[in-house]
Design an enzyme around this catalytic site. Structure first.
Site, short mmCIF file in Angstrom:
data_model
loop_
_atom_site.label_atom_id
_atom_site.label_comp_id
_atom_site.label_asym_id
_atom_site.label_seq_id
_atom_site.Cartn_x
_atom_site.Cartn_y
_atom_site.Cartn_z
N HIS A 190 0.88 -1.17 0.00
CA HIS A 190 0.00 0.00 0.00
C HIS A 190 0.92 1.23 0.00
O HIS A 190 2.03 1.16 0.52
CB HIS A 190 -0.82 -0.05 1.29
N ASP B 211 2.87 -4.77 7.60
CA ASP B 211 1.68 -3.93 7.46
C ASP B 211 0.49 -4.88 7.58
O ASP B 211 0.14 -5.58 6.63
CB ASP B 211 1.69 -3.22 6.10
C1 LIG Z 1 -2.69 -2.87 3.35
C2 LIG Z 1 -2.99 -1.50 3.85
N1 LIG Z 1 -2.00 -0.78 4.39
C3 LIG Z 1 -2.21 0.45 4.89
C4 LIG Z 1 -3.45 1.04 4.83
C5 LIG Z 1 -3.62 2.43 5.37
O1 LIG Z 1 -4.44 2.43 6.48
P1 LIG Z 1 -4.91 3.81 7.14
O2 LIG Z 1 -5.43 4.65 6.01
O3 LIG Z 1 -5.95 3.42 8.11
O4 LIG Z 1 -3.71 4.42 7.78
C6 LIG Z 1 -4.51 0.33 4.27
C7 LIG Z 1 -5.84 0.96 4.16
O5 LIG Z 1 -6.38 1.16 3.11
C8 LIG Z 1 -4.26 -0.96 3.76
O6 LIG Z 1 -5.25 -1.67 3.20
#
Ligand SMILES: Cc1ncc(COP(=O)(O)O)c(C=O)c1O
Lengths: 132, 398
Positions: free
Chosen positions: B116, B192
């Site tokens: 992400h 993550d």
């Molecule tokens: C795999 C992954 N990492 C990180 C995030 C980021 O999360 P947040 O926006 O709650 O910080 C998400 C959310 O979409 C995610 O699906």
């Protein structure tokens, strides 16, 4: 607001079912003067659309000219409405036009200018092109 | 326990006059009433700042806030749980508080093409500052990580950052293998776990990971809070990067000393109501047979993907036992954005776009996908309705 635009917005207001609104919108993409894909460039690209959306706006003899193209049919339909709203109209007329008329379609889930609101961004492009 | 849909007030909502079918759970999950009530109760009955005053309500608020941390540590079997605003802030915290202190020019941070943006951009920003090298493990045709390439990329690696479960593909990565291999060359590992924790109770200590990032809102808790879990060793090697109230022991004009617990990294008034809501969500989850539910959801996802495939869609993902119930798909003859609008008109909430994972989509050779993601309150009936709705759209606009 010009008559053709009024008529279309009235029609949208009359249609209650959202899917029917979309069908009507789908047909409006025919109203759009197409900007051929060969003319799609970084400078014609509209940011904030998930689809590829391109418009070209210029002024010819004091009248606003609008061409557009998009790979998503809803965006093409929205461009169709904007085209009806501004294409061939005077600069003064377009200058006075506010994007709020789009809300009358009942199709916008959000009025906030944002990433997912390409609609507003297309209209802003028109405004920028006429020097606003 | 199968989750009663009546626990989630929002599921009664109508969307454009139609029954809501919420299939955007990978973006955020809905909240059970117990979570909403716990947060309201705090604001209505004992709203106070924490860690500061001696009055009764301040004591109640402090106890409730800290009991979230205790619950969190027990749930994940973690020594240290630092509250953040979510996964994104947790990874940024790791980059600033640990990365800046422990990485040197020439060190390598290894990530995957599946990350992400939250697990890419913080490291890119750090690379600008520290002159570290960034490498990426490629994704193969079958949507899994290229582990041979991983094995071959470990030279000079000090930190491996890997997504537990992809938010686009639903693929659950072999983190056990990655952790073991990384540790064997002395590298630390950050997981993550944003999409992992909603579906499984992960044992942080047993996993061997050094860092784990998560968001409460993806596991029925409120938005605005998440955590970075770290081992004691990592905790001791981190330096605060945000200064302010609550994180200090003493402040003089010459300098300050810091708390020696997690507060050290939680400057300012913390997310009190959010922590209270998150604890309620964790307590709620404790009554659910997550494993059984997960199998049920993966079956639904598998069925949905095969139906979509029959309708002509390309599917991006696979549905083995440990993967998440996330179905990414595309039709040649229907733009995903159009599909999402038409489905919205019929009450279905799905996500379209790049899902904050542009490098992965580039790898897949697409600009975006449509994504239906399922969670505990979703049913097979909803999946059937979803497929019927897609069929209808294809007939009308395809
Ligand atoms: C795999 C992954 N990492 C990180 C995030 C980021 O999360 P947040 O926006 O709650 O910080 C998400 C959310 O979409 C995610 O699906």
């Amino acid at each position: 607001m010009n008559e053709a635009l009024e008529e279309i917005l009235d029609e949208f207001e009359e249609i209650e079912d959202r899917m029917e609104k979309f069908e009507f919108l789908h047909d409006l993409s025919d109203e759009l003067n197409q900007l051929p894909t060969e003319e799609w460039t970084d400078s014609t690209r509209i940011d904030g659309c998930q689809s590829e959306a391109h418009v070209k706006v210029w002024i010819d003899s004091g009248l606003v000219q609008f061409r557009g193209g998009a790979d998503a049919s809803i965006v093409a339909g929205l461009m169709g409405i904007i085209s009806i709203a501004v294409h061939g109209q005077t600069v003064e007329y377009v200058r006075a036009l506010q994007p709020e008329f789009l809300a009358r379609t009942g199709l916008l889930n959000s009025l906030t200018p944002s990433r997912s609101n390409g609609f507003r961004n297309i209209f802003s492009r028109v405004k920028i092109a006429i020097g606003e | 326990m199968v989750v009663p849909r009546t626990d989630f007030p929002i599921l009664n909502r109508e969307i454009h006059g139609k029954k809501l079918v919420y299939l955007d759970n990978a973006a955020t999950t809905q909240k059970p009433k117990v979570v909403i009530d716990a947060m309201n109760n705090y604001y209505e009955n004992y709203n106070s700042n924490v860690h500061r005053a001696v009055h009764l309500m301040a004591g109640e608020a402090t106890d409730s806030y800290e009991s979230c941390r205790t619950t969190l540590k027990n749930w994940f079997n973690a020594e240290r749980a630092i509250f953040t605003s979510g996964t994104t802030e947790a990874i940024n915290l790791a980059a600033h508080a640990w990365g800046k202190e422990n990485l040197r020019s020439g060190d390598v941070v290894l990530m995957t093409e599946m990350e992400h943006h939250s697990d890419i951009v913080p490291w890119q920003l750090l690379a600008d500052d520290l002159d570290i090298e960034l490498r990426y493990i490629p994704v193969k045709e079958d949507f899994t990580l290229d582990l041979e390439a991983f094995d071959a990329s470990l030279d000079g690696v000090k930190l491996v950052c890997i997504v537990h479960t992809s938010n686009v593909l639903g693929v659950r990565n072999p983190i056990e293998y990655v952790i073991e291999k990384s540790h064997s060359i002395g590298a630390k590992v950050l997981i993550d776990a944003a999409q992992g924790v909603p579906h499984k109770q992960i044992d942080f200590e047993k996993s061997g990971a050094d860092f784990m990032a998560m968001s409460a809102h993806k596991m029925m808790g409120p938005t605005g809070i998440g955590a970075l879990l770290v081992t004691e060793e990592i905790f001791q090697s981190m330096r605060p990067f945000m200064g302010g109230g609550d994180m200090i022991q003493t402040v003089t004009l010459k300098g300050s000393t810091y708390q020696d617990n997690e507060h050290k990294f939680e400057a300012g008034t913390p997310k009190i109501a959010e922590a209270i809501g998150w604890k309620a969500a964790l307590d709620y989850m404790a009554n659910i047979d997550l494993e059984a539910e997960h199998s049920r959801l993966v079956e639904i996802a598998k069925w949905t993907s095969s139906q979509l495939e029959d309708l002509g869609a390309t599917i991006y993902g696979r549905y083995s036992e440990q993967d998440a119930a996330v179905v990414s798909f595309l039709f040649d003859n229907l733009h995903p954005e159009d599909l999402a609008h038409y489905l919205d008109a019929m009450g279905f909430a799905i996500r379209t776009g790049h899902h904050c994972a542009q490098p992965l989509l580039e790898r897949l050779g697409v600009k975006g996908t449509a994504r239906a993601s399922f969670y505990l309150y979703n049913t097979m009936e909803e999946a059937v309705e979803f497929i019927e709705a897609v069929k209808y759209v294809l007939e009308k606009f395809g």
